[in-house]
Write an enzyme that holds these catalytic residues in place. Structure first.
Site, mmCIF file in Angstrom:
data_model
loop_
_atom_site.group_PDB
_atom_site.id
_atom_site.type_symbol
_atom_site.label_atom_id
_atom_site.label_comp_id
_atom_site.label_asym_id
_atom_site.label_seq_id
_atom_site.Cartn_x
_atom_site.Cartn_y
_atom_site.Cartn_z
ATOM 1 N N PHE A 133 -7.665 -2.929 2.535
ATOM 2 C CA PHE A 133 -6.878 -3.874 1.732
ATOM 3 C C PHE A 133 -5.510 -3.261 1.486
ATOM 4 C CE2 PHE A 133 -5.110 -5.771 -2.064
ATOM 5 C CZ PHE A 133 -5.241 -7.123 -1.773
ATOM 6 N N ASP A 218 -2.484 4.745 2.194
ATOM 7 C CA ASP A 218 -2.366 3.828 1.057
ATOM 8 C C ASP A 218 -3.154 4.436 -0.105
ATOM 9 O OD1 ASP A 218 -2.752 1.827 -0.840
ATOM 10 O OD2 ASP A 218 -2.932 0.222 0.641
ATOM 11 N N LYS A 247 -0.724 0.818 -8.739
ATOM 12 C CA LYS A 247 -1.685 0.670 -9.837
ATOM 13 C C LYS A 247 -1.541 1.656 -11.011
ATOM 14 C CE LYS A 247 -5.066 -2.158 -7.606
ATOM 15 N NZ LYS A 247 -4.987 -2.321 -6.155
HETATM 16 C C1 LIG Z 1 -4.329 -3.208 -5.226
HETATM 17 C C2 LIG Z 1 -4.053 -2.660 -3.885
HETATM 18 C C3 LIG Z 1 -2.933 -3.066 -3.128
HETATM 19 C C4 LIG Z 1 -2.001 -4.162 -3.588
HETATM 20 O O1 LIG Z 1 -1.341 -3.872 -4.780
HETATM 21 P P1 LIG Z 1 -0.617 -5.031 -5.604
HETATM 22 O O2 LIG Z 1 0.051 -4.290 -6.727
HETATM 23 O O3 LIG Z 1 -1.662 -5.984 -6.055
HETATM 24 O O4 LIG Z 1 0.346 -5.670 -4.685
HETATM 25 C C5 LIG Z 1 -2.719 -2.457 -1.915
HETATM 26 N N1 LIG Z 1 -3.536 -1.496 -1.440
HETATM 27 C C6 LIG Z 1 -4.604 -1.077 -2.133
HETATM 28 C C7 LIG Z 1 -5.469 0.005 -1.577
HETATM 29 C C8 LIG Z 1 -4.911 -1.648 -3.368
HETATM 30 O O5 LIG Z 1 -6.005 -1.253 -4.037
#
Ligand SMILES: *Cc1c(COP(=O)(O)O)cnc(C)c1O
Length: 396
Positions: A133, A218, A247
């Site tokens: 994701f 990420d 986050k």
């Molecule tokens: C939450 C998340 C995103 C996206 O972040 P947003 O602030 O919602 O755009 C991208 N990569 C990972 C691994 C995430 O957990």
């Protein structure tokens, strides 16, 4: 639900709950009912709700200055950038407002490095992984290895190729002349709390070196101490060329960041990328206070210890439960994989005042505050085990 609920797009499946106050690992709803928060707004409030260290810094900043623009130097932004580069393998930081924007910047930086610095115009493909994701913008939802986030949004941008997670052989087969980068999570948070194997990660890093590709990690969910190290890639003994944060970085203030190695600095020359709000005085004040607290209170170490305790206690409490397939995690990012959907387990726990979240249909995800009290952990785990064990008993 407030009167305005119908004035919103229905793009979120919301629980019939609204909170009015938070403190540490506790939340209170409109009726004064207390909840134990084991999800932290999806791995965001890593220091708990309204942490003093951050709220004091924010209050000071609110009375001074909120926003000027990136046409000027922003001292808070520079201070946070230095904190991040001093405590990681990154050498330069770009600030934005969310995770998707941080990944968008990573994708743009990788492409631009190849096109402008290396002069390789046809090398723009990024390999990502099944069940990953990476966000909801057009480029980052395309990078995401899950079809459900793509439905109805065609045409999608070109240049993304997918490979199965934890399968180095399959990965090697999709590397081609157009590949410029490999992008992955060390733990797939949204995808089910799936941990990358050490052998796989070592091989990914080796393949990047061998083929001259950029390694993008990420860390949006795994970063900021949650997994037991400041950044999860530290567990694996590798150094990404680019990694992304959001986050937990601002303890709930919207902020994202993309860090890159020195060789990438010139790829983002003046005017090549930007963001109006990115790294403004308020969000970076929260980031500085968050980072300083994580460091001074050694919270990554605490996450490591407490995470180990939670996984072993849950494994014990749930051993022999036929509904539970596996308890796994890294630090305080923990998954309980069940043999069936967990939506009603989550609802039962909410009734009992315990907040957890799913990761895919069958996995209960825990992402408590790095400062959560041990007694609260025990109370939460007892509630989870009791709901799951009762459900297993009822199913017989
Ligand atoms: C939450 C998340 C995103 C996206 O972040 P947003 O602030 O919602 O755009 C991208 N990569 C990972 C691994 C995430 O957990």
């Amino acid at each position: 639900m407030g009167e305005g609920a119908n004035s919103l797009f229905p793009n979120y499946g919301r629980y019939p709950l609204a909170f009015v106050k938070g403190e540490g690992s506790r939340l209170w709803d409109e009726n004064g009912k207390e909840y134990l928060d084991l999800m932290c707004g999806l791995a965001v409030t890593n220091l708990g709700h309204a942490p003093k260290q951050v709220s004091e810094r924010l209050k000071e900043q609110v009375d001074l200055l909120w926003h000027t623009s990136n046409l000027f130097h922003i001292p808070n932004q520079e201070k946070l950038a230095k904190l991040l580069t001093d405590n990681s393998c990154g050498d330069a930081v770009f600030f934005c407002n969310s995770g998707a924007e941080a990944n968008e910047a990573a994708i743009k930086l990788a492409r631009r490095y190849f096109q402008k610095v290396l002069g390789k115009k046809d090398q723009y493909e990024i390999i990502t992984f099944h069940l990953s994701f990476h966000g909801r913008t057009l480029a980052t939802l395309t990078a995401t290895g899950q079809d459900k986030v793509k439905e109805g949004f065609a045409p999608l941008p070109e240049g993304f190729v997918y490979a199965p997670y934890n399968d180095a052989e399959a990965l090697e087969k999709v590397i081609g002349p157009k590949t410029c980068a490999i992008m992955l999570e060390m733990v797939q948070g949204e995808g089910g709390v799936n941990r990358a194997d050490q052998a796989f990660v070592s091989k990914v890093a080796e393949l990047c070196k061998q083929h001259g590709l950029l390694l993008i990690v990420d860390e949006i969910q795994t970063g900021m101490g949650r997994t037991g190290k400041m950044f999860a890639f530290e567990h694996y003994g590798i150094e990404p060329d680019i990694f992304t944060l959001a986050k937990g970085l601002g303890s709930g203030m919207p902020i994202g960041a993309m860090l890159g190695k020195e060789k990438l600095r010139e790829a983002f020359s003046a005017g090549s990328h930007g963001s109006t709000f990115g790294g403004n005085y308020l969000s970076t004040a929260a980031g500085i206070a968050t980072m300083e607290t994580l460091l001074s209170e050694k919270l990554p170490e605490r996450a490591q210890e407490l995470g180990g305790y939670i996984v072993s206690k849950l494994s014990e409490q749930l051993s022999g439960n036929p509904l539970v397939k596996e308890v796994r995690g890294l630090g305080l990012l923990i998954g309980i994989e069940c043999t069936q959907p967990v939506a009603d387990v989550i609802a039962r726990l909410q009734e009992q005042g315990v907040l957890v979240v799913s990761a895919g249909p069958n996995v209960i995800r825990l992402a408590p505050s790095l400062l959560i009290a041990k007694e609260d952990v025990d109370r939460g785990l007892d509630a989870i085990s009791s709901v799951l064990n009762k459900q297993a008993a009822a199913a017989v």
